[in-house]
Design an enzyme around this catalytic site. Structure first.
Site, short mmCIF file in Angstrom:
data_model
loop_
_atom_site.label_atom_id
_atom_site.label_comp_id
_atom_site.label_asym_id
_atom_site.label_seq_id
_atom_site.Cartn_x
_atom_site.Cartn_y
_atom_site.Cartn_z
N CYS A 74 47.07 51.93 16.31
CA CYS A 74 45.73 52.46 16.01
C CYS A 74 45.05 51.55 14.99
O CYS A 74 43.94 51.09 15.21
CB CYS A 74 45.83 53.88 15.49
SG CYS A 74 46.40 55.05 16.74
N ARG A 118 41.18 50.69 15.64
CA ARG A 118 40.47 50.92 16.90
C ARG A 118 40.18 52.39 17.12
O ARG A 118 39.19 52.78 17.74
CB ARG A 118 41.30 50.37 18.08
CG ARG A 118 42.62 51.09 18.28
CD ARG A 118 43.36 50.70 19.53
NE ARG A 118 44.60 51.45 19.63
CZ ARG A 118 44.70 52.67 20.15
NH1 ARG A 118 43.64 53.28 20.65
NH2 ARG A 118 45.87 53.29 20.19
N SER A 119 41.09 53.27 16.62
CA SER A 119 41.01 54.70 16.91
C SER A 119 41.57 55.49 15.74
O SER A 119 42.61 55.12 15.18
CB SER A 119 41.83 54.99 18.17
OG SER A 119 41.91 56.38 18.43
N HIS A 135 37.36 60.41 15.61
CA HIS A 135 37.18 61.61 16.41
C HIS A 135 37.93 62.82 15.88
O HIS A 135 38.88 62.69 15.09
CB HIS A 135 37.62 61.35 17.86
CG HIS A 135 38.96 60.69 17.96
ND1 HIS A 135 39.12 59.32 17.94
CD2 HIS A 135 40.21 61.20 18.07
CE1 HIS A 135 40.39 59.01 18.04
NE2 HIS A 135 41.08 60.14 18.11
#
Length: 269
Positions: free
Chosen positions: A151, A171-172, A212
């Site tokens: 990640c 990235r996430s 998120h």
């Protein structure tokens, strides 16, 4: 409000204002559809010389953070049997391997050094103005052999005016599960490397591609958003230890004057 709480709440507000989108990668244990609210291209910057960036909206266990840092950046392992935590169990095979991710990539030799961390430690001292103090874990040739691709995957260290700075590219980011954990982990990493290289700590710039919140974490998100920000915890790193590889769990402390209750949540796999 301490600065880490301020940034965290700002990110939460922005995400919660978004509409749900279908997430076709992650799964819930009960088989129900995963949805996310998300924002993209986020940049958060922390001055580590002013405050250690641990939020107070939920307590962060610094010794657990240290264990993951140790597993990835010092043991350079990809086996959960070397970790001492359960957080990676869902991605491990029957032998405990999580594939060629994180620690496996850190262990790669580079520019005559045995691994990527030794390269950073050595080059900071030899050539502190270098613009090549980069760690990379996004190895496109081995992504198919990773049980979960990294990640956070790119770190660039920079030295200026006697201070060590870090740009961390991610990235996430699953906001409720690891939104502050990854920041604390890399703030600790900067402190440890700065100590090894006889430098002061500077800034940590965190760049996130996709930040998120999952549909089963919305209640926890609002709970954290509505909690009162408390006094920032006091960070301590044993001043007697100088070598990056000599630090132990007992050499790091994060003392909260007050604490909110810990949150419980299911992790999307």
């Amino acid at each position: 409000m301490n600065y880490a709480d301020q940034i965290f709440k700002q990110n939460l507000k922005e995400i919660l204002n978004e509409e749900f989108e279908i997430d076709n990668r992650a799964k819930w244990k009960d088989g129900t559809q995963v949805y996310t609210k998300r924002i993209i291209s986020v940049v958060n910057k922390y001055d580590l010389s002013k405050e250690f960036p641990a939020i107070t909206l939920r307590p962060i266990g610094i010794k657990s953070v240290f264990k993951e840092l140790d597993w990835i950046y010092r043991k350079q392992s990809n086996n959960i049997n070397d970790l001492g935590l359960k957080i990676w169990d869902s991605w491990a095979d029957e032998n405990g391997s999580v594939g060629k991710t994180y620690g496996y990539q850190i262990s790669k030799p580079v520019f005559g050094y045995d691994n990527q961390i030794d390269y950073i430690l050595g080059e900071i001292q030899k050539n502190p103005t270098s613009r090549r103090l980069v760690v990379e874990m996004w190895n496109v040739n081995e992504l198919s052999e990773m049980n979960l691709p990294p990640c956070y995957h790119n770190l660039q260290f920079l030295v200026k005016n006697g201070k060590l700075h870090l740009i961390l590219k991610q990235r996430s980011l699953d906001m409720i599960t690891a939104g502050n954990w990854d920041v604390v982990l890399h703030a600790l990493l900067v402190h440890m490397i700065a100590r090894h290289c006889n430098l002061e700590v500077g800034t940590l710039t965190h760049i996130i591609g996709d930040m998120h919140i999952y549909n089963k974490h919305i209640d926890q998100a609002y709970e954290m958003l509505n909690r009162k920000s408390l006094e920032a915890p006091k960070f301590w790193l044993n001043p007697e230890v100088k070598n990056f590889y000599d630090f132990t769990e007992s050499d790091v402390k994060l003392a909260y004057k007050e604490k909110h209750p810990q949150l419980k949540f299911e992790v999307a796999i």
